[in-house]
Design a protein around this motif. Structure first.
Motif, PDB file in Angstrom:
ATOM      1  N   TYR A 262       0.842  -1.190   0.000  1.00  0.00           N
ATOM      2  CA  TYR A 262       0.000   0.000   0.000  1.00  0.00           C
ATOM      3  C   TYR A 262       0.876   1.238   0.000  1.00  0.00           C
ATOM      4  O   TYR A 262       1.860   1.306   0.737  1.00  0.00           O
ATOM      5  CB  TYR A 262      -0.915   0.015   1.226  1.00  0.00           C
ATOM      6  CG  TYR A 262      -2.169  -0.787   1.027  1.00  0.00           C
ATOM      7  CD1 TYR A 262      -3.338  -0.171   0.617  1.00  0.00           C
ATOM      8  CD2 TYR A 262      -2.166  -2.157   1.210  1.00  0.00           C
ATOM      9  CE1 TYR A 262      -4.486  -0.913   0.404  1.00  0.00           C
ATOM     10  CE2 TYR A 262      -3.313  -2.897   1.005  1.00  0.00           C
ATOM     11  CZ  TYR A 262      -4.471  -2.272   0.603  1.00  0.00           C
ATOM     12  OH  TYR A 262      -5.601  -2.998   0.385  1.00  0.00           O
TER      13      TYR A 262
ATOM     14  N   THR B  63      -5.815   6.492   5.511  1.00  0.00           N
ATOM     15  CA  THR B  63      -6.333   5.663   6.589  1.00  0.00           C
ATOM     16  C   THR B  63      -6.016   4.184   6.342  1.00  0.00           C
ATOM     17  O   THR B  63      -5.791   3.771   5.212  1.00  0.00           O
ATOM     18  CB  THR B  63      -7.861   5.827   6.698  1.00  0.00           C
ATOM     19  OG1 THR B  63      -8.443   5.489   5.439  1.00  0.00           O
ATOM     20  CG2 THR B  63      -8.223   7.256   7.067  1.00  0.00           C
ATOM     21  N   PRO B  64      -6.022   3.373   7.396  1.00  0.00           N
ATOM     22  CA  PRO B  64      -5.777   1.940   7.230  1.00  0.00           C
ATOM     23  C   PRO B  64      -6.912   1.257   6.468  1.00  0.00           C
ATOM     24  O   PRO B  64      -8.004   1.790   6.327  1.00  0.00           O
ATOM     25  CB  PRO B  64      -5.688   1.410   8.661  1.00  0.00           C
ATOM     26  CG  PRO B  64      -6.137   2.498   9.545  1.00  0.00           C
ATOM     27  CD  PRO B  64      -6.196   3.764   8.787  1.00  0.00           C
ATOM     28  N   VAL B  65      -6.627   0.056   5.992  1.00  0.00           N
ATOM     29  CA  VAL B  65      -7.583  -0.753   5.237  1.00  0.00           C
ATOM     30  C   VAL B  65      -7.848  -2.038   6.011  1.00  0.00           C
ATOM     31  O   VAL B  65      -6.912  -2.675   6.497  1.00  0.00           O
ATOM     32  CB  VAL B  65      -7.000  -1.098   3.844  1.00  0.00           C
ATOM     33  CG1 VAL B  65      -7.933  -2.011   3.082  1.00  0.00           C
ATOM     34  CG2 VAL B  65      -6.711   0.159   3.057  1.00  0.00           C
ATOM     35  N   GLN B  66      -9.089  -2.426   6.113  1.00  0.00           N
ATOM     36  CA  GLN B  66      -9.475  -3.665   6.789  1.00  0.00           C
ATOM     37  C   GLN B  66      -9.423  -4.839   5.818  1.00  0.00           C
ATOM     38  O   GLN B  66      -9.678  -4.673   4.623  1.00  0.00           O
ATOM     39  CB  GLN B  66     -10.899  -3.547   7.344  1.00  0.00           C
ATOM     40  CG  GLN B  66     -11.055  -2.504   8.425  1.00  0.00           C
ATOM     41  CD  GLN B  66     -10.293  -2.868   9.688  1.00  0.00           C
ATOM     42  OE1 GLN B  66     -10.309  -4.001  10.136  1.00  0.00           O
ATOM     43  NE2 GLN B  66      -9.605  -1.895  10.254  1.00  0.00           N
ATOM     44  N   SER B  67      -9.098  -6.014   6.312  1.00  0.00           N
ATOM     45  CA  SER B  67      -9.163  -7.234   5.514  1.00  0.00           C
ATOM     46  C   SER B  67     -10.568  -7.367   4.945  1.00  0.00           C
ATOM     47  O   SER B  67     -11.553  -7.086   5.631  1.00  0.00           O
ATOM     48  CB  SER B  67      -8.819  -8.434   6.393  1.00  0.00           C
ATOM     49  OG  SER B  67      -8.730  -9.601   5.623  1.00  0.00           O
ATOM     50  N   GLY B  68     -10.673  -7.763   3.681  1.00  0.00           N
ATOM     51  CA  GLY B  68     -11.957  -7.848   3.002  1.00  0.00           C
ATOM     52  C   GLY B  68     -12.218  -6.671   2.082  1.00  0.00           C
ATOM     53  O   GLY B  68     -13.215  -6.628   1.373  1.00  0.00           O
ATOM     54  N   TYR B  69     -11.315  -5.708   2.070  1.00  0.00           N
ATOM     55  CA  TYR B  69     -11.408  -4.509   1.235  1.00  0.00           C
ATOM     56  C   TYR B  69     -11.497  -4.907  -0.244  1.00  0.00           C
ATOM     57  O   TYR B  69     -10.931  -5.898  -0.666  1.00  0.00           O
ATOM     58  CB  TYR B  69     -10.163  -3.654   1.511  1.00  0.00           C
ATOM     59  CG  TYR B  69     -10.051  -2.383   0.737  1.00  0.00           C
ATOM     60  CD1 TYR B  69     -11.029  -1.401   0.831  1.00  0.00           C
ATOM     61  CD2 TYR B  69      -8.950  -2.146  -0.068  1.00  0.00           C
ATOM     62  CE1 TYR B  69     -10.903  -0.218   0.126  1.00  0.00           C
ATOM     63  CE2 TYR B  69      -8.808  -0.967  -0.763  1.00  0.00           C
ATOM     64  CZ  TYR B  69      -9.795  -0.009  -0.670  1.00  0.00           C
ATOM     65  OH  TYR B  69      -9.668   1.157  -1.362  1.00  0.00           O
TER      66      TYR B  69
ATOM     67  N   ARG C 292     -11.538  -8.572  -4.046  1.00  0.00           N
ATOM     68  CA  ARG C 292     -11.586  -8.637  -2.577  1.00  0.00           C
ATOM     69  C   ARG C 292     -10.245  -9.132  -2.051  1.00  0.00           C
ATOM     70  O   ARG C 292      -9.749 -10.165  -2.459  1.00  0.00           O
ATOM     71  CB  ARG C 292     -12.701  -9.573  -2.128  1.00  0.00           C
ATOM     72  CG  ARG C 292     -12.832  -9.689  -0.615  1.00  0.00           C
ATOM     73  CD  ARG C 292     -14.070 -10.455  -0.234  1.00  0.00           C
ATOM     74  NE  ARG C 292     -14.129 -11.759  -0.857  1.00  0.00           N
ATOM     75  CZ  ARG C 292     -13.921 -12.911  -0.206  1.00  0.00           C
ATOM     76  NH1 ARG C 292     -13.633 -12.919   1.066  1.00  0.00           N
ATOM     77  NH2 ARG C 292     -13.994 -14.053  -0.845  1.00  0.00           N
TER      78      ARG C 292
ATOM     79  N   LYS D 158      -3.231 -10.779   9.133  1.00  0.00           N
ATOM     80  CA  LYS D 158      -3.457  -9.380   9.531  1.00  0.00           C
ATOM     81  C   LYS D 158      -4.922  -9.055   9.334  1.00  0.00           C
ATOM     82  O   LYS D 158      -5.544  -9.543   8.410  1.00  0.00           O
ATOM     83  CB  LYS D 158      -2.632  -8.414   8.671  1.00  0.00           C
ATOM     84  CG  LYS D 158      -1.184  -8.331   9.032  1.00  0.00           C
ATOM     85  CD  LYS D 158      -0.545  -7.153   8.315  1.00  0.00           C
ATOM     86  CE  LYS D 158       0.790  -6.896   8.975  1.00  0.00           C
ATOM     87  NZ  LYS D 158       1.231  -5.540   8.809  1.00  0.00           N
ATOM     88  N   GLU D 159      -5.438  -8.205  10.191  1.00  0.00           N
ATOM     89  CA  GLU D 159      -6.812  -7.719  10.031  1.00  0.00           C
ATOM     90  C   GLU D 159      -6.850  -6.338   9.399  1.00  0.00           C
ATOM     91  O   GLU D 159      -7.871  -5.930   8.873  1.00  0.00           O
ATOM     92  CB  GLU D 159      -7.520  -7.678  11.392  1.00  0.00           C
ATOM     93  CG  GLU D 159      -7.852  -9.057  11.939  1.00  0.00           C
ATOM     94  CD  GLU D 159      -8.785  -9.833  11.017  1.00  0.00           C
ATOM     95  OE1 GLU D 159      -9.758  -9.253  10.517  1.00  0.00           O
ATOM     96  OE2 GLU D 159      -8.527 -11.027  10.791  1.00  0.00           O
ATOM     97  N   CYS D 160      -5.713  -5.637   9.465  1.00  0.00           N
ATOM     98  CA  CYS D 160      -5.672  -4.246   9.040  1.00  0.00           C
ATOM     99  C   CYS D 160      -4.286  -3.925   8.485  1.00  0.00           C
ATOM    100  O   CYS D 160      -3.282  -4.425   8.986  1.00  0.00           O
ATOM    101  CB  CYS D 160      -5.972  -3.388  10.266  1.00  0.00           C
ATOM    102  SG  CYS D 160      -5.882  -1.639  10.013  1.00  0.00           S
TER     103      CYS D 160
END
Length: 110
Positions: A13, A23-29, A45, A51-53
């Motif tokens: 990123y 801003t951070p990105v969440q898993s599933g973005y 997806r 990692k979750e974020c």
């Protein structure tokens, strides 16, 4: 649950200063994915591995599911690079590490 991921990729990123997100990105973005050889994009997806974020500037491995995989049938191979975008803005780059959906694999190049 069915394993519906098309490939595993290494993602980087961009930071805000590089033109990426603030801003951070969440898993599933689900950003748009664009390969050099293809003019069209597909939503993809990203489920981050371990990692979750992810924060701007971070690198991560992710499992990717393309929302329009038919656009890439027999075109992908391990090592192919791509960009991911929000609208027209490039927010990061990636590289395919392993193809999981065999119908996408270009066996001549792999």
């Amino acid at each position: 649950m069915k394993d519906d991921f098309d490939f595993i990729a290494y993602l980087k990123y961009q930071t805000y200063d590089e033109g990426g997100r603030m801003t951070p990105v969440q898993s599933g973005y689900r950003p748009q994915v664009r390969f050099d050889f293809e003019k069209s994009t597909s939503s993809g997806r990203q489920v981050f591995i371990n990692k979750e974020c992810v924060f701007p500037g971070e690198e991560v491995e992710a499992e990717i599911t393309l929302m329009s995989p038919h656009l890439f049938k027999n075109k992908l191979y391990e090592g192919v690079k791509f960009e991911f975008l929000e609208g027209a803005k490039i927010i990061g780059v990636g590289e395919i590490l392993k193809i999981k959906n065999e119908t996408l694999k270009n066996n001549i190049l792999s």
